[in-house]
Enzyme design. Structure first.
Site: not given
Length: 331
Positions: A70-72
């Protein structure tokens, strides 16, 4: 999403020797931690790698790994395996995902037109990864199982999407805006499910820290066992094959699972599917790919059924009752 229930075909009734191995529920707290994974509710801000590193530090283990980055800026369901459990993270490698996205359109949109466009995007679509991507930017196909409009207010829409692994939600929103002729960008994204692991059973980093502290401070591992799942659960969505005691150690050494070593198995599965191999006590031995389909296994008396790809069980947990000389899998 829910895991579909499969029927069990019994090839041969087989007892299991209580002197070897143990049911997952009988593991000590230390053993349980080392053979566990957690459905974490990742907050916005840190990267998936950072979150996995924090879990590793909290639990005092040498490694932890996550499935499905998951992206930040994205929150939601992030499965993290611990210690020995990291060996079978590939069980989730091809799992479909469910996201809820907030989209902002750059012009006014008609609700019925939007719903019609969402229907057009269901099925096989072409995607090229965005510029800032960790993978090579080449055109590829991905399956969109469903797109559901949850809410539309002004130029903002909340869209639920059930997609194949490796699908870029941000690109879907962008392309929908292009088809509508107004343009669109994604303002927020949350993952609510990875295969049949949903946000309803996700826990926070604080939950993990509290559970570990209570066990260490007071010797009570009840909360720990509710926050961490036994590694066997990582195969919840996979077809299962139960291995006779006499064949377990061969699989632990990387040998293919042969038909005589099978007690029972779930149906259906197809050649090439990822399947999970269990002992008759319910311990996960490893995972691999089916070399034949389940209908053929019903009739087989000899021959390889599963190519062993990853092994989680320690060699020697069950006694060796096989001939050595076969190539070992990665452990």
């Amino acid at each position: 999403m829910r895991c579909s229930q499969r029927e069990v075909f019994v090839k041969r009734e087989e007892p299991t020797n209580p002197e070897w191995g143990k049911p997952p529920s009988q593991r000590t707290a230390d053993e349980y931690i080392r053979h566990s994974f957690v459905i974490l509710d990742k907050p916005r801000g840190p990267s998936s790698h950072e979150v996995a590193a924090w879990v590793k530090k909290i639990l005092g283990v040498e490694r932890a790994g996550h499935a499905g980055t998951l992206d930040p800026k994205v929150s939601g369901v992030l499965p993290i395996a611990v210690a020995e459990g990291t060996k079978v993270l590939m069980a989730l490698s091809r799992s479909d995902k469910v996201y809820v996205a907030v989209a902002k359109f750059h012009g006014d949109v008609d609700e019925e037109r939007l719903r019609a466009v969402l229907r057009e995007f269901q099925g096989e679509i072409y995607q090229k990864p965005p510029l800032r991507s960790a993978v090579k930017r080449q055109l590829r196909t991905r399956r969109v199982f469903s797109l559901e409009l949850l809410e539309l207010e002004g130029r903002y829409a909340v869209i639920k999407m059930h997609v194949e692994a490796g699908t870029y939600a941000r690109k879907i929103i962008h392309d929908i805006g292009e088809v509508l002729g107004v343009g669109a960008n994604m303002r927020e994204l949350r993952r609510v499910a990875v295969t049949c692991f949903t946000e309803d059973e996700a826990v926070t980093l604080q939950d993990v820290a509290d559970a570990y502290y209570i066990w260490k401070k007071y010797g009570d591992d009840t909360y720990l066992r509710s926050v961490l799942l036994p590694i066997e659960e990582i195969a919840r969505h996979l077809p299962k094959i139960w291995v006779r005691d006499s064949a377990v150690d061969a699989v632990c050494h990387g040998a293919p699972l042969a038909a005589p070593g099978i007690s029972k198995f779930e149906v259906p599965f197809s050649k090439g599917d990822i399947v999970a191999m269990f002992t008759l006590k319910g311990e996960l031995v490893g995972i691999g790919r089916a070399l034949v389909d389940s209908e053929e296994v019903k009739k087989m008396e000899r021959g390889a059924v599963v190519r062993t790809d990853r092994v989680v069980m320690r060699r020697g947990t069950y006694p060796a009752m096989w001939k050595k000389g076969q190539r070992a899998a990665k452990t």
